[in-house]
Motif scaffolding. Structure first.
Motif, short mmCIF file in Angstrom:
data_model
loop_
_atom_site.label_atom_id
_atom_site.label_comp_id
_atom_site.label_asym_id
_atom_site.label_seq_id
_atom_site.Cartn_x
_atom_site.Cartn_y
_atom_site.Cartn_z
N ILE A 77 -129.99 70.63 89.27
CA ILE A 77 -131.62 70.06 89.20
C ILE A 77 -132.15 71.02 88.11
O ILE A 77 -133.00 70.65 87.34
CB ILE A 77 -132.15 70.24 90.43
CG1 ILE A 77 -131.46 69.00 91.77
CG2 ILE A 77 -133.67 69.78 90.56
CD1 ILE A 77 -132.07 69.15 92.87
N LYS A 78 -132.07 72.36 88.07
CA LYS A 78 -132.60 73.24 87.43
C LYS A 78 -132.25 73.13 85.61
O LYS A 78 -133.03 73.01 85.04
CB LYS A 78 -132.16 74.78 87.74
CG LYS A 78 -132.93 76.05 86.96
CD LYS A 78 -132.33 77.18 87.63
CE LYS A 78 -133.07 78.32 86.99
NZ LYS A 78 -132.72 79.64 87.76
N LYS A 79 -130.92 72.71 85.83
CA LYS A 79 -130.61 72.48 84.10
C LYS A 79 -130.98 71.12 83.64
O LYS A 79 -131.68 71.18 82.73
CB LYS A 79 -128.81 72.23 84.28
CG LYS A 79 -128.51 72.03 82.78
CD LYS A 79 -126.75 71.86 82.88
CE LYS A 79 -126.30 71.54 81.52
NZ LYS A 79 -124.92 71.47 81.69
N ASP A 80 -131.27 70.17 84.65
CA ASP A 80 -131.53 68.76 84.28
C ASP A 80 -132.98 68.64 83.91
O ASP A 80 -133.50 68.23 83.03
CB ASP A 80 -130.97 67.63 85.35
CG ASP A 80 -129.78 67.46 85.15
OD1 ASP A 80 -129.01 67.79 84.56
OD2 ASP A 80 -129.42 66.56 86.15
N ALA A 81 -133.77 69.44 84.82
CA ALA A 81 -135.10 69.60 84.64
C ALA A 81 -135.81 70.63 83.31
O ALA A 81 -136.62 70.87 83.30
CB ALA A 81 -135.79 70.03 85.78
N GLY A 82 -134.58 71.09 82.71
CA GLY A 82 -135.00 72.07 81.81
C GLY A 82 -135.73 73.36 82.04
O GLY A 82 -136.43 73.75 81.31
N LEU A 83 -135.15 73.85 83.32
CA LEU A 83 -135.76 75.22 83.85
C LEU A 83 -135.14 76.17 83.57
O LEU A 83 -135.59 77.38 83.79
CB LEU A 83 -136.51 74.83 85.25
CG LEU A 83 -137.32 73.82 85.43
CD1 LEU A 83 -137.46 73.28 86.95
CD2 LEU A 83 -138.69 74.07 85.02
N ALA A 84 -133.92 76.07 83.15
CA ALA A 84 -132.79 77.10 83.17
C ALA A 84 -133.25 78.37 82.65
O ALA A 84 -133.01 79.56 82.71
CB ALA A 84 -131.22 76.63 82.81
N GLU A 85 -133.79 78.04 81.17
CA GLU A 85 -134.21 78.94 80.22
C GLU A 85 -135.70 79.78 80.81
O GLU A 85 -135.98 80.54 80.06
CB GLU A 85 -134.35 78.29 78.79
CG GLU A 85 -135.53 77.32 78.65
CD GLU A 85 -135.16 75.92 79.14
OE1 GLU A 85 -135.82 74.80 78.64
OE2 GLU A 85 -134.01 75.85 79.73
N ARG A 86 -136.14 79.11 81.53
CA ARG A 86 -137.59 79.67 81.95
C ARG A 86 -137.66 80.32 83.45
O ARG A 86 -138.60 80.78 83.83
CB ARG A 86 -138.50 78.62 82.11
CG ARG A 86 -138.91 78.03 80.63
CD ARG A 86 -140.09 77.07 80.52
NE ARG A 86 -140.20 75.89 81.22
CZ ARG A 86 -139.38 74.89 80.90
NH1 ARG A 86 -138.91 74.79 79.79
NH2 ARG A 86 -139.62 73.83 81.72
N SER A 87 -136.15 80.69 83.90
CA SER A 87 -136.26 81.26 85.10
C SER A 87 -136.15 82.80 85.03
O SER A 87 -135.84 83.31 83.81
CB SER A 87 -135.14 81.10 86.17
OG SER A 87 -133.99 81.07 85.31
#
Length: 209
Positions: free
Chosen positions: A199-209
């Motif tokens: 979910i984190k990857k699909d939502a584009g959140l991986a680079e912002r954690s």
């Protein structure tokens, strides 16, 4: 002109995406441009809203690609509130947005009848039921959802482009990456369908954690 609040809970939480319905432009990640409203003026205001009906994802294919899109159920769920963003628009703009969401032209309705019914099906489109959610600052709040209640159709995980658009909307109302993931992973369509990291990857959140 009379104004109403349009309460969004899916991709339209992203202001840039919602403006496509007003202006007649194409959203990032979508395969289609929107028709736009007769009145292209931006909303007078927007603000956060908590909706007492549960969020879920359903349907199989949309302009976002293979995957579901967001809906709210017809029954209140105090333990699973939906985060939304509402926009103060004219009644005409709301009807134009609802028309575009349902792939038809010229949808018109009586707002007072919707207030009386609370949930009123008006078209066979995906978002054919108009919903009354109460009032704020003297203006009624409306949204739209499926004619089918939650659980009547298969839950389907959303396409990454759609999920990214929702995540941007959630970020814009002040949620952190972890709060967004906590929120999304409990929703039917994502729950038990995708791991938190996916979910984190699909939502584009991986680079912002």
């Amino acid at each position: 002109m009379k104004y109403v609040w349009y309460a969004s809970y899916g991709s339209n939480m992203n202001k840039d995406r919602f403006s496509c319905y007003i202006e007649g432009t194409q959203a990032e990640g979508s395969s289609e441009a929107e028709k736009g409203c007769r009145n292209c003026n931006p909303p007078l205001e927007d603000r956060l809203i908590e909706i007492e009906y549960p969020l879920y994802f359903s349907k199989q294919e949309s302009k976002w690609g293979a995957g579901g899109v967001a809906f709210i159920g017809h029954q209140p769920a105090a333990s699973s509130k939906t985060i939304g963003r509402m926009y103060l628009v004219t009644e005409e703009q709301f009807m134009d947005v609802a028309s575009q969401e349902n792939g038809i032209e010229g949808l018109e309705f009586d707002f007072e009848k919707i207030k009386e019914a609370r949930f009123l099906p008006l078209t066979e489109g995906w978002y054919g039921t108009i919903v009354y959610l109460g009032d704020c600052d003297g203006y009624p709040i409306f949204s739209f959802t499926s004619n089918h209640d939650m659980g009547e159709e298969e839950y389907v995980a959303p396409a990454p482009g759609y999920l990214r658009t929702i995540a941007k909307g959630l970020e814009a109302v002040g949620m952190t990456v972890e709060e967004i993931l906590d929120y999304l992973e409990e929703k039917n369509g994502l729950k038990s369908a995708k791991a938190r990291e996916q979910i984190k990857k699909d939502a584009g959140l991986a680079e912002r954690s």
